[in-house]
Design an enzyme around this catalytic site. Structure first.
Site, PDB file in Angstrom:
ATOM      1  N   TRP A  99      41.351  19.219  49.148  1.00 13.51           N
ATOM      2  CA  TRP A  99      39.885  19.238  49.113  1.00 13.51           C
ATOM      3  C   TRP A  99      39.298  18.284  50.142  1.00 13.51           C
ATOM      4  CZ3 TRP A  99      38.522  23.535  47.295  1.00 13.51           C
ATOM      5  CH2 TRP A  99      39.212  24.112  46.229  1.00 13.51           C
ATOM      6  N   ASP A 166      33.391  12.989  46.238  1.00 10.45           N
ATOM      7  CA  ASP A 166      33.535  14.274  45.553  1.00 10.45           C
ATOM      8  C   ASP A 166      34.174  13.961  44.201  1.00 10.45           C
ATOM      9  OD1 ASP A 166      34.399  16.690  44.533  1.00 10.45           O
ATOM     10  OD2 ASP A 166      35.503  17.316  46.315  1.00 10.45           O
ATOM     11  N   LYS A 190      34.550  21.761  35.566  1.00 11.55           N
ATOM     12  CA  LYS A 190      35.681  21.091  34.921  1.00 11.55           C
ATOM     13  C   LYS A 190      35.205  20.330  33.680  1.00 11.55           C
ATOM     14  CE  LYS A 190      37.392  21.290  39.466  1.00 11.55           C
ATOM     15  NZ  LYS A 190      38.290  22.369  39.420  1.00 11.55           N
TER      16      LYS A 190
HETATM   17  N1  PMP Z   1      36.642  19.384  45.237  1.00 10.07           N
HETATM   18  C1  PMP Z   1      37.541  19.257  44.234  1.00 10.07           C
HETATM   19  C2  PMP Z   1      38.125  17.907  43.935  1.00 10.07           C
HETATM   20  C3  PMP Z   1      37.916  20.384  43.492  1.00 10.07           C
HETATM   21  O1  PMP Z   1      38.803  20.281  42.495  1.00 10.07           O
HETATM   22  C4  PMP Z   1      37.335  21.645  43.797  1.00 10.07           C
HETATM   23  C5  PMP Z   1      37.645  22.896  43.020  1.00 10.07           C
HETATM   24  N2  PMP Z   1      38.688  22.922  42.207  1.00 10.07           N
HETATM   25  C6  PMP Z   1      36.445  21.722  44.859  1.00 10.07           C
HETATM   26  C7  PMP Z   1      36.105  20.565  45.541  1.00 10.07           C
HETATM   27  C8  PMP Z   1      35.803  23.021  45.241  1.00 10.07           C
HETATM   28  O2  PMP Z   1      34.869  23.319  44.304  1.00 10.07           O
HETATM   29  P1  PMP Z   1      34.060  24.694  44.249  1.00 10.07           P
HETATM   30  O3  PMP Z   1      35.042  25.742  43.850  1.00 10.07           O
HETATM   31  O4  PMP Z   1      33.016  24.399  43.222  1.00 10.07           O
HETATM   32  O5  PMP Z   1      33.505  24.945  45.602  1.00 10.07           O
END
Ligand code: PMP
Length: 356
Positions: A99, A166, A190
């Site tokens: 991420w 994030d 989550k």
């Molecule tokens: N950052 C983290 C730490 C994540 O776990 C996730 C999704 N699992 C995301 C970003 C991406 O999120 P989204 O699917 O809401 O775009």
């Protein structure tokens, strides 16, 4: 059979959230309408949105000078909204996993990106500690919990520039000193709600400093000014998020949640360490995530991986397969997961070991 939901997200929600949302789908707070069909311009929803922002602030003791907004597009959209709004010349990023890497890729579209440290050399199984954040960066970005590899940064630290985090997969799992951060964002799917809404906590004084023109929807100030109602929000999801926050508040807030999360994650990590068959993916206990515990079969038992997943599935365990990039297993232990589910997993691991 009772199911134990270890999915990484969307993931387990409190029964309270599900029950209250079902009630609201039938009759939205006595309005005679379903939450599925209510206008986001109605006075009832106006209150829901305002309550959601207020309770979010209350739960994390968000200081004055910060706004909480709910927007669309998921955390992935924040990967470019953050640099769009904040990156004038250079930003610093910590690379701790998939991420973070995605966030870095987007930021590079807007200016120089200084990746101050990376744990890519060891498959992202640790949190880099020795790095210097350049004082001339517009901001420093971290991913506090790495959902895929199961590492977590739990300390709120000082840096010489605005800190951006994030917190998609660890929001509300512990008290956070929000004053250390300039901006915190995350997908709600989550620890808060079904998928569909993204929270952003932003210190207002960092906004409006870049030269580039900002599209209206990208500019955080649009959503601050309109109380997250500039365009149509996902009404049901915001309603569900509010219910989860009420549940959290009633239980005693993030301090109580942190205690529960320590207890749950210790129970599982201690069993992995004790076990003849399994091993932790993340060597340093300090770096291990309380939200996503990743583990593997030891090398000599690798061929039992699929068997264990099948064995666990027969006992109602769902979502234990590791992320496709990481392999092995991942048990997500989000706030709504009860201790009994972790105990059931530990029992399942012991029984599997006894068979082999
Ligand atoms: N950052 C983290 C730490 C994540 O776990 C996730 C999704 N699992 C995301 C970003 C991406 O999120 P989204 O699917 O809401 O775009």
């Amino acid at each position: 059979m009772k199911k134990h939901n270890f999915y990484a997200g969307p993931s387990i929600l409190p029964q309270y959230t599900i029950d209250k949302t079902i009630e609201a789908i039938k009759d939205y707070e006595g309005s005679g309408l379903s939450v599925l069909e209510i206008s986001h311009r109605s006075k009832e929803f106006d209150r829901t949105m305002a309550d959601a922002a207020a309770l979010f602030k209350d739960l994390l003791s968000v200081p004055d000078g910060y706004s909480v907004i709910f927007v669309g597009g998921g955390a992935s959209t924040q990967f470019f909204h953050v640099p769009y709004n904040l990156l004038q010349t250079k930003a610093a990023y910590l690379d701790t996993g998939a991420w973070s890497s995605k966030a870095i890729k987007e930021a590079k579209l807007f200016g120089d990106v200084d990746v101050v440290a990376s744990s890519a050399d060891k498959n992202y199984t640790y949190i880099p500690k020795d790095y210097v954040v350049p004082a001339d960066a517009d901001y420093f970005h971290i991913t506090s919990n790495n959902t895929v590899r199961g590492t977590e940064i739990r300390k709120d630290f000082d840096v010489p520039v605005p800190l951006v985090a994030d917190m998609s997969s660890d929001i509300f799992s512990r008290p956070v000193d929000v004053s250390k951060y300039a901006l915190i964002y995350g997908g709600a799917q989550k620890n808060m709600a079904p998928a569909g809404v993204t929270f952003v906590v932003v210190r207002e004084d960092i906004l409006g400093k870049v030269d580039r023109p900002l599209p209206t929807m990208v500019d955080y100030r649009t959503h601050i000014k309109k109380g997250s109602l500039f365009n149509t929000p996902p009404v049901v999801v915001v309603y569900a998020a509010l219910q989860t926050m009420k549940w959290l508040k009633d239980l005693g807030g993030v301090e109580v949640m942190e205690k529960r999360n320590i207890e749950k994650s210790n129970l599982l990590y201690e069993e992995i360490e004790r076990s003849k068959l399994f091993r932790c993916t993340v060597p340093d206990p300090e770096d291990r995530s309380r939200m996503n515990a990743t583990f593997l079969m030891k090398d000599e038992y690798q061929d039992l991986t699929a068997d264990f997943l099948a064995f666990a599935a027969e006992r109602g365990m769902v979502g234990l397969k590791g992320h496709r990039d990481a392999g092995g297993f991942r048990a997500s232990l989000y706030n709504a997961l009860p201790l009994e589910s972790v105990q059931a997993l530990v029992d399942c691991m012991k029984d599997f070991e006894a068979k082999h």
